[in-house]
Design an enzyme around this catalytic site. Structure first.
Site, short mmCIF file in Angstrom:
data_model
loop_
_atom_site.label_atom_id
_atom_site.label_comp_id
_atom_site.label_asym_id
_atom_site.label_seq_id
_atom_site.Cartn_x
_atom_site.Cartn_y
_atom_site.Cartn_z
N HIS A 160 -19.30 -23.87 7.88
CA HIS A 160 -19.56 -25.30 8.02
C HIS A 160 -19.20 -26.00 6.72
CE1 HIS A 160 -21.65 -29.07 8.92
NE2 HIS A 160 -21.59 -28.67 10.18
N ASP A 198 -22.46 -24.35 17.06
CA ASP A 198 -21.66 -23.91 18.22
C ASP A 198 -21.81 -22.43 18.54
OD1 ASP A 198 -19.20 -26.20 17.06
OD2 ASP A 198 -20.48 -26.40 18.82
C1 SDX Z 1 -18.93 -28.50 14.05
O1 SDX Z 1 -18.98 -31.49 10.15
C2 SDX Z 1 -19.90 -31.34 11.01
O2 SDX Z 1 -21.02 -31.77 10.84
C3 SDX Z 1 -19.47 -30.64 12.30
C4 SDX Z 1 -20.56 -30.28 13.28
C5 SDX Z 1 -21.19 -31.51 13.90
O3 SDX Z 1 -22.34 -31.40 14.34
O4 SDX Z 1 -20.49 -32.56 14.03
O5 SDX Z 1 -21.54 -29.50 12.65
C6 SDX Z 1 -19.98 -29.48 14.46
O6 SDX Z 1 -17.78 -28.83 14.05
C7 SDX Z 1 -19.36 -27.14 13.59
C8 SDX Z 1 -18.16 -26.25 13.15
C9 SDX Z 1 -17.53 -25.62 14.41
N1 SDX Z 1 -16.28 -24.91 14.03
C10 SDX Z 1 -16.19 -23.59 14.01
O7 SDX Z 1 -17.13 -22.82 14.24
C11 SDX Z 1 -14.78 -23.06 13.73
C12 SDX Z 1 -14.85 -21.92 12.71
N2 SDX Z 1 -15.21 -22.48 11.40
C13 SDX Z 1 -14.14 -22.85 10.49
O8 SDX Z 1 -12.96 -23.24 11.05
C14 SDX Z 1 -14.64 -23.60 9.25
O9 SDX Z 1 -15.75 -22.94 8.81
C15 SDX Z 1 -14.95 -25.08 9.38
C16 SDX Z 1 -13.81 -25.85 9.95
C17 SDX Z 1 -16.16 -25.30 10.21
C18 SDX Z 1 -15.23 -25.60 7.95
O10 SDX Z 1 -14.07 -25.50 7.25
P1 SDX Z 1 -13.98 -25.95 5.70
O11 SDX Z 1 -15.22 -26.62 5.26
O12 SDX Z 1 -12.68 -26.68 5.51
O13 SDX Z 1 -13.97 -24.58 4.95
P2 SDX Z 1 -12.66 -23.72 4.64
O14 SDX Z 1 -11.82 -23.61 5.89
O15 SDX Z 1 -12.05 -24.21 3.40
O16 SDX Z 1 -13.32 -22.26 4.42
C19 SDX Z 1 -13.74 -21.83 3.11
C20 SDX Z 1 -13.46 -20.33 3.10
C21 SDX Z 1 -11.99 -20.00 3.38
O17 SDX Z 1 -11.73 -18.76 2.78
P3 SDX Z 1 -11.03 -18.74 1.26
O18 SDX Z 1 -9.78 -19.57 1.38
O19 SDX Z 1 -12.07 -19.35 0.34
O20 SDX Z 1 -10.78 -17.29 1.01
O21 SDX Z 1 -14.20 -19.69 4.15
C22 SDX Z 1 -13.29 -19.10 5.08
C23 SDX Z 1 -11.96 -19.77 4.86
O22 SDX Z 1 -10.89 -18.92 5.26
N3 SDX Z 1 -13.82 -19.38 6.44
C24 SDX Z 1 -13.82 -18.52 7.45
C25 SDX Z 1 -14.46 -19.18 8.50
N4 SDX Z 1 -14.80 -20.42 8.11
C26 SDX Z 1 -14.40 -20.54 6.83
N5 SDX Z 1 -13.34 -17.25 7.56
C27 SDX Z 1 -13.53 -16.66 8.76
N6 SDX Z 1 -14.13 -17.23 9.84
C28 SDX Z 1 -14.61 -18.50 9.73
N7 SDX Z 1 -15.19 -19.07 10.76
#
Ligand code: SDX
Length: 421
Positions: free
Chosen positions: A300, A357
């Site tokens: 998140h 989710d």
């Molecule tokens: C919602 O914003 C809100 O409030 C949203 C929400 C709402 O109520 O409106 O809460 C609802 O959208 C919840 C999120 C639902 N999405 C998912 O579950 C999809 C999976 N999650 C990711 O795609 C990700 O965690 C996000 C999109 C939710 C957040 O992305 P960020 O903040 O841009 O973080 P990032 O992608 O920069 O990740 C930081 C690190 C990265 O690794 P490094 O580059 O540091 O090595 O964490 C890793 C990412 O690769 N990472 C994950 C991961 N999520 C982040 N690795 C594996 N699996 C994951 N799910």
């Protein structure tokens, strides 16, 4: 007033600090370009505030979520979805007269224009319900007289907001019936909002399902400046009408990184189940940068601790599945996946926890909601939040959202494509 100082090329610039009611601090850079000729750059707005807001407070480090100061845990236990919707939109818990009035305003919209029903029926039955929802909501603009969205009156809000709350529920239910080849069922004013939605969907009321939905809708009702609320606010800042602005929210929510994740989580859990339940294999895939697989429902932008909503929904899963006598193997897969992930250094170091989710789809499935409709359920719950954010933006007289950029393309060059003349 406290100020922050920025030194650029040896020159110091001051900018006011904005301190929130929970002690959050921002550097107000609204005059930065005028005084320095420079802008800031922050892809994905990870460090950038779009506004001040008094609607929702999230403390990501401590897993805190409050709507207008009320803890989400308490609202789930003691309130109901329409009371929470009114709280979000108006800023205060409604007294019984105001809540009854709000319910009656919504009940005034007990069906949709035939043209909207035709639009829903025009879609193939396998069309994704989020595309139908955003199309039908946008089309609602064709059935309302134009208004000055820079100067809406209380009466305007009292007409537009209940109509939007009613429309999202009816479009979702009509689309479900269309996809099943069933006759539409119009809204029944003798039923409360969630029971009416269940009746419009399934043709009968189930109080257990309606009660579960009410809690899920409260949990999804708002989440400050998330992607879809920002989309609704950006459209609203252009003074686009309420339907156009809410359709913007629906479209942004559809993305699998955002609200679309709840559908992806169930598809992921089913895939793991089919693959023999080997969560470790999928944990490794999620960690592998060369593998596009992500652990859906994890991570998140704001929560770097447990998403309080995920905690509540996880606990609620057992209650709802037991009440409905449903056994769902994906719940055990989800719990096992969570347990392994939360011990894995990759997830621990990046503070990746289950988000809203991760467990919600398990409940939706137990309630008989089709998987491709899970994000529509998120949209119904989030509608009052989008409306509250949109109304707050209009009330603040916010300038139109128009970010700047840093150009990295070609310099001036002469046209030379003679052969195409
Ligand atoms: C919602 O914003 C809100 O409030 C949203 C929400 C709402 O109520 O409106 O809460 C609802 O959208 C919840 C999120 C639902 N999405 C998912 O579950 C999809 C999976 N999650 C990711 O795609 C990700 O965690 C996000 C999109 C939710 C957040 O992305 P960020 O903040 O841009 O973080 P990032 O992608 O920069 O990740 C930081 C690190 C990265 O690794 P490094 O580059 O540091 O090595 O964490 C890793 C990412 O690769 N990472 C994950 C991961 N999520 C982040 N690795 C594996 N699996 C994951 N799910």
């Amino acid at each position: 007033m406290s100020v922050g100082k920025i030194e650029i090329n040896g020159k110091t610039h001051e900018a006011p600090l904005v301190i929130g009611s929970e002690g959050e601090v921002a550097l107000d850079i609204s005059k930065l370009r005028a005084s320095t000729g420079m802008i800031t750059l922050d892809g994905g707005f990870k460090n950038t505030g779009a506004c001040t807001s008094s609607i929702t407070f999230i403390d990501g480090a401590n897993g805190i979520l409050r709507y207008r100061g009320y803890a989400i845990e308490e609202l789930c236990e003691k309130s109901n979805f329409l009371e929470v919707a009114k709280l979000l939109v108006d800023g205060e818990l409604p007294n019984s007269e105001k809540l009854t009035n709000f319910k009656n305003q919504i009940k005034k919209f007990s069906s949709l224009p035939d043209g909207i029903k035709q639009i829903i029926k025009s879609f193939p039955t396998n069309a994704h319900p989020m595309g139908v929802l955003s199309s039908a909501i946008s089309a609602m603009s064709g059935y309302m007289e134009s208004k000055d969205y820079g100067n809406l009156s209380k009466d305007d809000y009292d007409e537009l907001i209940p109509s939007m709350m009613a429309a999202v529920k009816m479009i979702a239910a009509y689309n479900y019936r269309h996809n099943k080849g069933l006759e539409f069922i119009d809204s029944n004013n003798d039923l409360n909002y969630c029971s009416d939605f269940i009746n419009m969907m399934f043709g009968k009321v189930d109080e257990d399902i309606a009660e579960a939905l009410d809690v899920l809708f409260i949990l999804h009702a708002d989440h400050e400046q998330n992607c879809s609320a920002t989309a609704a606010r950006v459209a609203g800042s252009a003074h686009a009408n309420i339907y156009a602005s809410m359709a913007s929210g629906v479209n942004a929510l559809w993305g699998p990184r955002h609200g679309g994740a709840n559908q992806k989580v169930i598809e992921m859990l089913e895939m793991i189940e089919k693959d023999g339940g080997d969560y470790q294999k999928y944990i490794e895939k999620a960690k592998d940068k060369s593998d596009p697989f992500r652990l859906m429902g994890f991570g998140h932008r704001v929560y770097k601790n447990f998403d309080p909503r995920a905690k509540i929904i996880k606990g609620y899963c057992e209650t709802v599945l037991n009440k409905l006598g449903v056994k769902d193997p994906t719940l055990d897969i989800a719990k096992g996946l969570e347990e392994v992930a939360l011990k894995d250094p990759y997830f621990v170091e990046r503070k990746l926890y289950p988000n809203v989710d991760f467990y919600s789809g398990i409940i939706y499935r137990a309630l008989g909601i089709p998987t491709n409709m899970f994000t529509v359920m998120f949209a119904i719950g989030r509608m009052p939040g989008w409306i509250a954010q949109w109304k707050e933006l209009l009330g603040q007289g916010m300038a139109i959202s128009r970010p700047r950029q840093i150009y990295t393309g070609s310099g001036l060059r002469e046209y030379s494509n003679i052969e195409n003349r």
